[in-house]
Design an enzyme around this catalytic site. Structure first.
Site, mmCIF file in Angstrom:
data_model
loop_
_atom_site.group_PDB
_atom_site.id
_atom_site.type_symbol
_atom_site.label_atom_id
_atom_site.label_comp_id
_atom_site.label_asym_id
_atom_site.label_seq_id
_atom_site.Cartn_x
_atom_site.Cartn_y
_atom_site.Cartn_z
ATOM 1 N N ASN A 1 -8.939 -1.778 -0.583
ATOM 2 C CA ASN A 1 -10.127 -0.926 -0.766
ATOM 3 C C ASN A 1 -11.413 -1.716 -0.552
ATOM 4 O O ASN A 1 -12.401 -1.177 -0.037
ATOM 5 C CB ASN A 1 -10.155 -0.305 -2.172
ATOM 6 C CG ASN A 1 -9.053 0.719 -2.363
ATOM 7 O OD1 ASN A 1 -8.420 1.149 -1.402
ATOM 8 N ND2 ASN A 1 -8.810 1.099 -3.607
ATOM 9 N N GLU B 1 -8.251 -7.392 -1.260
ATOM 10 C CA GLU B 1 -7.508 -6.152 -1.528
ATOM 11 C C GLU B 1 -7.983 -5.083 -0.542
ATOM 12 O O GLU B 1 -9.138 -5.082 -0.103
ATOM 13 C CB GLU B 1 -7.763 -5.743 -2.992
ATOM 14 C CG GLU B 1 -7.053 -4.493 -3.451
ATOM 15 C CD GLU B 1 -7.800 -3.231 -3.095
ATOM 16 O OE1 GLU B 1 -7.156 -2.188 -2.910
ATOM 17 O OE2 GLU B 1 -9.045 -3.288 -2.954
ATOM 18 N N ASP C 1 -8.693 8.614 -1.637
ATOM 19 C CA ASP C 1 -8.189 8.640 -0.252
ATOM 20 C C ASP C 1 -6.675 8.878 -0.274
ATOM 21 O O ASP C 1 -5.901 8.003 0.098
ATOM 22 C CB ASP C 1 -8.538 7.329 0.485
ATOM 23 C CG ASP C 1 -7.952 6.085 -0.168
ATOM 24 O OD1 ASP C 1 -7.671 6.122 -1.390
ATOM 25 O OD2 ASP C 1 -7.737 5.086 0.549
ATOM 26 N N HIS D 1 -1.128 1.810 -8.142
ATOM 27 C CA HIS D 1 -2.438 1.224 -8.449
ATOM 28 C C HIS D 1 -3.401 2.220 -9.109
ATOM 29 O O HIS D 1 -3.966 1.953 -10.169
ATOM 30 C CB HIS D 1 -3.107 0.728 -7.159
ATOM 31 C CG HIS D 1 -2.244 -0.142 -6.314
ATOM 32 N ND1 HIS D 1 -2.098 -1.485 -6.548
ATOM 33 C CD2 HIS D 1 -1.464 0.132 -5.225
ATOM 34 C CE1 HIS D 1 -1.284 -2.012 -5.645
ATOM 35 N NE2 HIS D 1 -0.885 -1.051 -4.832
ATOM 36 N N ASP D 2 -3.632 3.330 -8.411
ATOM 37 C CA ASP D 2 -4.784 4.175 -8.758
ATOM 38 C C ASP D 2 -4.695 4.857 -10.127
ATOM 39 O O ASP D 2 -5.736 5.000 -10.799
ATOM 40 C CB ASP D 2 -5.019 5.205 -7.649
ATOM 41 C CG ASP D 2 -5.449 4.538 -6.346
ATOM 42 O OD1 ASP D 2 -5.964 3.406 -6.403
ATOM 43 O OD2 ASP D 2 -5.270 5.152 -5.276
ATOM 44 N N ASP E 1 -0.461 6.853 -4.385
ATOM 45 C CA ASP E 1 -0.890 6.509 -5.747
ATOM 46 C C ASP E 1 -2.157 7.257 -6.134
ATOM 47 O O ASP E 1 -2.376 7.568 -7.307
ATOM 48 C CB ASP E 1 -1.020 4.992 -5.943
ATOM 49 C CG ASP E 1 -1.985 4.339 -4.990
ATOM 50 O OD1 ASP E 1 -2.104 4.794 -3.833
ATOM 51 O OD2 ASP E 1 -2.644 3.367 -5.388
#
Ligand code: PIR
Ligand code: CA
Length: 307
Positions: free
Chosen positions: A165, A163, A10, A237-238, A14
């Protein structure tokens, strides 16, 4: 060793860096990119993914998935700016959108590749993955592993314990965590170690490629948004989930059954990891500690190989 991954995303600042890491690392074969409503509405994140794909020279199909969570009303995140990419425009025309639904691209990718060769890397809400496994339950045993960014065993960012997601689509998350496939949760406990400090940004700036410049430009406003939330630097993060696929020795993990809280009033969307009784049969694990230096080495190396 080459790892075939399907990136469900998405973008998202990140997410964009995760895509860069996947596209730039020689050991990753990108089988597909699917998008899901998360940081921003579906049309925006899909446009971002399509522009990034062209910019990075990615030839994998880009397909749009679900525009809203299974049950809940979506709320967008604010740290990624109006465009979802820190207000930065990706200087490339969007690649053609794959005409298939993202959920079908996930299913068809898994059915068309040999069993145990495709790793699913979801880095947004888990709506598409949950839909895919409900539509075609046979994918569970074909997946090599699910390595997702989401949740945390001690920490939340959307609430004290949830979190983004996971809280965006907790029912989907519950489905995904409930399947018997091997699953690694790269949650906030891990990703808060991947801070884009001034030193890191200086390293990225020194790479000199257009991709590195784009990454730095996107991370700057994202970092500002994080600093407004009392962070000293922004966590990326990702890319941590992609990094784990490339080199699992970068991240130490602990096995634990994980349950997604669906009925709590103060704890909705919490990923409850049970560390009490380590069961050798347990198929889920949580990411604990990042080798920070080697993680950034990997990102720098990927950016250097890209346009
Ligand atoms: C990051 C995200 C959402 C909200 C904030 N504040 C920061 C997105 C990232 O793209 C990542 O996948 C996950 N959700 C982190 O919570
Ligand atoms: Ca994301």
């Amino acid at each position: 060793m080459t790892h075939t991954i399907l990136l469900d995303c998405d973008p998202g600042v990140d997410d964009a860096v995760a895509l860069m890491l996947a596209a730039g690392h020689p050991d990753i074969e990108l089988a597909g990119i699917t998008t899901v409503a998360g940081n921003r509405p579906l049309d925006e994140v899909t446009e971002n993914a399509r522009r990034l794909a062209r910019f990075l020279g990615v030839t994998a199909p880009v397909a749009a998935g679900c525009a809203r969570p299974l049950v809940r009303t979506p709320t967008w995140s604010t740290v990624h700016g109006d465009s979802g990419l820190g207000g930065v425009e990706v200087p490339a025309e969007p690649v053609a959108l794959d005409p298939r639904h993202g959920v079908d691209v996930i299913i068809e990718t898994l059915l068309s590749r040999p069993v145990g060769t495709v790793t699913l890397v979801p880095i947004g809400p888990l709506t598409n993955i949950a839909m895919a496994v409900r539509k075609e339950p046979g994918i569970t045993e074909r997946v090599r592993e699910v390595v997702l960014m989401g949740g945390g065993y001690h920490a939340g960012n959307r609430t004290a314990v949830a979190e983004f997601n996971i809280l965006t689509d907790p029912e989907a998350a519950s489905i995904v965590f409930g399947e018997p496939w091997p699953l690694t949760m790269v949650g906030l406990d891990l990703t808060w170690q991947a801070l884009a400090t001034p030193e890191v940004l200086a390293r990225l700036s020194a790479v000199g490629t257009e991709s590195a410049r784009l990454a730095v430009a996107m991370i700057a406003p994202y970092g500002e948004a994080y600093r407004a939330h009392r962070f000293t630097a922004a966590p990326l993060h990702d890319p941590c989930a992609v990094a784990y696929v490339i080199d699992p020795t970068l991240i130490t993990t602990r096995k634990a059954p994980i349950t997604v809280e669906l009925t709590g009033t103060a704890t909705l969307g919490m990923t409850v990891a049970d560390f009490r009784d380590p069961d050798p049969q347990c198929t889920t694990q949580v990411a604990v500690e990042l080798d920070i230096e080697r993680f950034w080495d990997l990102v720098v190396d990927a950016l250097a190989r890209l346009p």
